[in-house]
Scaffold this active site. Structure first.
Site, PDB file in Angstrom:
ATOM      1  CD  GLU A  79     -64.613  70.638  10.803  1.00 58.55           C
ATOM      2  OE1 GLU A  79     -64.845  71.782  10.395  1.00 58.55           O
ATOM      3  OE2 GLU A  79     -63.890  70.393  11.782  1.00 58.55           O
ATOM      4  CB  CYS A 111     -62.550  70.117  15.370  1.00 56.92           C
ATOM      5  SG  CYS A 111     -61.834  70.746  13.858  1.00 56.92           S
ATOM      6  CG  HIS A 233     -59.104  70.218  18.388  1.00 58.38           C
ATOM      7  ND1 HIS A 233     -59.166  69.219  17.448  1.00 58.38           N
ATOM      8  CD2 HIS A 233     -59.188  71.397  17.707  1.00 58.38           C
ATOM      9  CE1 HIS A 233     -59.293  69.769  16.251  1.00 58.38           C
ATOM     10  NE2 HIS A 233     -59.307  71.089  16.377  1.00 58.38           N
TER      11      HIS A 233
HETATM   12  N1  COA Z   1     -38.833  79.188  12.546  1.00 53.26           N
HETATM   13  C1  COA Z   1     -39.585  78.876  13.627  1.00 53.26           C
HETATM   14  N2  COA Z   1     -40.869  79.378  13.817  1.00 53.26           N
HETATM   15  C2  COA Z   1     -41.361  80.199  12.863  1.00 53.26           C
HETATM   16  C3  COA Z   1     -40.613  80.553  11.728  1.00 53.26           C
HETATM   17  C4  COA Z   1     -39.280  80.028  11.592  1.00 53.26           C
HETATM   18  N3  COA Z   1     -38.526  80.306  10.536  1.00 53.26           N
HETATM   19  N4  COA Z   1     -41.360  81.381  10.982  1.00 53.26           N
HETATM   20  C5  COA Z   1     -42.555  81.534  11.630  1.00 53.26           C
HETATM   21  N5  COA Z   1     -42.534  80.815  12.770  1.00 53.26           N
HETATM   22  C6  COA Z   1     -43.606  80.688  13.770  1.00 53.26           C
HETATM   23  C7  COA Z   1     -44.305  81.981  14.098  1.00 53.26           C
HETATM   24  O1  COA Z   1     -43.564  82.756  15.018  1.00 53.26           O
HETATM   25  C8  COA Z   1     -45.611  81.469  14.662  1.00 53.26           C
HETATM   26  O2  COA Z   1     -45.403  81.025  15.985  1.00 53.26           O
HETATM   27  P1  COA Z   1     -46.405  81.475  17.161  1.00 53.26           P
HETATM   28  O3  COA Z   1     -47.774  81.071  16.694  1.00 53.26           O
HETATM   29  O4  COA Z   1     -45.931  80.714  18.334  1.00 53.26           O
HETATM   30  O5  COA Z   1     -46.279  82.950  17.260  1.00 53.26           O
HETATM   31  C9  COA Z   1     -45.887  80.215  13.820  1.00 53.26           C
HETATM   32  O6  COA Z   1     -44.631  79.889  13.191  1.00 53.26           O
HETATM   33  C10 COA Z   1     -46.938  80.410  12.755  1.00 53.26           C
HETATM   34  O7  COA Z   1     -46.599  81.582  12.073  1.00 53.26           O
HETATM   35  P2  COA Z   1     -47.725  82.571  11.541  1.00 53.26           P
HETATM   36  O8  COA Z   1     -47.041  83.688  10.857  1.00 53.26           O
HETATM   37  O9  COA Z   1     -48.711  82.874  12.627  1.00 53.26           O
HETATM   38  O10 COA Z   1     -48.390  81.596  10.475  1.00 53.26           O
HETATM   39  P3  COA Z   1     -49.538  81.842   9.460  1.00 53.26           P
HETATM   40  O11 COA Z   1     -49.892  83.254   9.298  1.00 53.26           O
HETATM   41  O12 COA Z   1     -49.132  81.076   8.263  1.00 53.26           O
HETATM   42  O13 COA Z   1     -50.835  81.140  10.147  1.00 53.26           O
HETATM   43  C11 COA Z   1     -52.237  79.407  11.034  1.00 53.26           C
HETATM   44  C12 COA Z   1     -50.798  79.919  10.847  1.00 53.26           C
HETATM   45  C13 COA Z   1     -52.239  78.179  11.903  1.00 53.26           C
HETATM   46  C14 COA Z   1     -53.095  80.503  11.691  1.00 53.26           C
HETATM   47  C15 COA Z   1     -52.821  79.048   9.633  1.00 53.26           C
HETATM   48  O14 COA Z   1     -52.113  77.980   9.112  1.00 53.26           O
HETATM   49  C16 COA Z   1     -54.304  78.720   9.647  1.00 53.26           C
HETATM   50  O15 COA Z   1     -55.144  79.613   9.504  1.00 53.26           O
HETATM   51  N6  COA Z   1     -54.683  77.410   9.819  1.00 53.26           N
HETATM   52  C17 COA Z   1     -56.054  76.976   9.822  1.00 53.26           C
HETATM   53  C18 COA Z   1     -56.809  77.370  11.086  1.00 53.26           C
HETATM   54  C19 COA Z   1     -56.414  76.593  12.302  1.00 53.26           C
HETATM   55  O16 COA Z   1     -55.866  75.512  12.221  1.00 53.26           O
HETATM   56  N7  COA Z   1     -56.751  77.160  13.468  1.00 53.26           N
HETATM   57  C20 COA Z   1     -56.471  76.532  14.742  1.00 53.26           C
HETATM   58  C21 COA Z   1     -57.590  76.617  15.730  1.00 53.26           C
HETATM   59  S1  COA Z   1     -58.870  75.459  15.369  1.00 53.26           S
END
Ligand code: COA
Length: 383
Positions: A79, A111, A233
């Protein structure tokens, strides 16, 4: 007749950003990345490495001169395409020295494309048992500086040689795919980076797994305990774990533990590399095979492939007696250990650089395959 993966290898760029350095720069608790996202290091590619060179560096490790004479199908799943028209498989076919009477194509569905390529290759060999097919899943996962997806970037390629009577893994015919039109992650052709609805991409992934796993087991009259391990994945290592946790909610503790332990073995490399997009499931497979105590041919491995947008597929596989002799465990570990740790400033420079094919330029890179120069909109590769 058995058909499946006779050889498998990965290649990642030789530079990485430590997630603690990213956390410090972004003023985030490092545990969010180390535990919450589940990543320790993130592979970053220099401009002299693109999906072609990543793919060629992965494939070159596993192909013999005889394979190159027998391969008549090269499929690239990606991709991160570098051309709207010409398939990267055509360039890889030349760089790898594969005999001329072959099909070479590139396939796309986020993916999931690596699995689309694998299934097409497996079906091709089922129909033409004397043929061999080369599948390359290669991507550069970039969301940009300061973006929501920044901690889930990465880059790299997995190459797989598909043959009859494979020496590593038999891919079974039982498979089930699921398609739904969802805007969780997409990249319109004018966009440098993908557009992502992070929470929606997480929930769509989990629901897709739940749906297709249930439907698969109904279709083939199987249940959870028929599997030795479930591989996912892995866009970031916490993602597959979330889908697995959801599945194991009401499952006996001892059974659940075994699935979780096996999942942990499958994410060891991904924790050090990050997202490979199309190659992620297969990097997980390599990690699992490299780290699990001996598997038996009767052990069933379930694999869940997911591509945003979305297509999911669940299928199953089993190892071949003596498969360990054909793995590259030591070499894989060395590939990761010898990488260069970027400073945060170097990382920012890398992310700000974008190869513009309309500007002629020359590169220096010691890697076996790299871009040598760009001239008149053509990338010239060093062999
Ligand atoms: N210690 C431990 N865990 C912590 C933390 C800390 N100090 N602070 C946050 N976290 C955890 C959160 O609780 C959350 O856990 P959970 O998902 O089990 O609830 C995790 O870290 C991620 O936190 P979040 O606030 O949801 O992160 P974010 O808003 O930065 O978004 C993604 C994370 C993955 C959605 C973002 O990086 C993204 O959009 N990535 C690209 C898309 C992707 O990869 N999608 C996957 C499907 S293909």
């Amino acid at each position: 007749m058995n058909v499946g993966i006779d050889q498998i290898s990965f290649y990642v760029p030789q530079m990485y950003l430590d997630m603690i350095d990213l956390a410090q720069a972004r003023n985030v608790d490092p545990n969010k990345y180390l535990i919450g996202i589940g990543q320790e290091k993130m592979a970053i590619n220099p401009q002299s490495q693109d999906i072609i060179t990543l793919g060629a560096n992965a494939a070159e490790k596993i192909l013999t001169a005889q394979d190159k004479e027998q391969i008549d199908l090269v499929i690239v799943g990606t991709e991160s395409s570098i051309d709207e028209s010409k398939a990267s498989a055509v360039i890889l076919h030349r760089l790898l020295g594969i005999q001329p009477y072959a099909r070479a194509i590139e396939v796309k569905e986020a993916c999931y494309a690596g699995t689309a390529a694998l299934q097409m290759a497996v079906n091709h060999v089922r129909l033409h048992p004397e043929s061999k097919a080369l599948v390359i899943a290669t991507d550069i996962a970039r969301y940009g500086l300061n973006s929501g997806g920044e901690p889930t970037q990465g880059a790299g390629a997995v190459a797989m040689l598909i043959t009859k009577e494979p020496r590593i893994l038999v891919i079974e015919e039982k498979t089930l795919a699921l398609t739904k039109d969802v805007y969780d992650f997409w990249r319109p052709t004018n966009q440098k980076y993908p557009l992502v609805d992070g929470p929606l991409s997480n929930s769509t992934y989990i629901n897709a797994f739940s749906d297709v796993f249930t439907a698969y087991n109904q279709k083939y009259q199987q249940s959870l305990t028929d599997y030795k391990a479930l591989l996912f994945h892995i866009p970031y290592t916490k993602m597959g774990r979330k889908a697995l946790n959801h599945l194991l909610e009401n499952v006996d503790e001892a059974i659940a533990k075994e699935f979780i332990d096996n999942y942990e073995l499958s994410i060891r490399y991904s924790r050090q590399i990050g997202n490979l997009y199309t190659g992620s499931l297969y990097l997980g497979l390599i990690s699992y095979l490299d780290h699990v105590a001996t598997l038996k041919p009767e052990d069933t491995i379930g694999l869940f492939s997911y591509g945003s947008g979305m297509v999911g597929e669940f299928f199953q596989a089993h190892v071949v007696e003596g498969y360990q002799k054909h793995l590259h465990t030591t070499q894989n570990q060395e590939t990761l250990n010898k990488r260069h740790r970027l400073t945060f400033a170097e990382y920012e420079t890398c992310l700000n650089e974008h190869l513009d094919p309309s500007i002629d330029q020359v590169f220096t890179d010691e890697t076996r395959f790299s871009i040598e120069k760009v001239e008149n909109h053509i990338r010239y590769y060093k062999k």
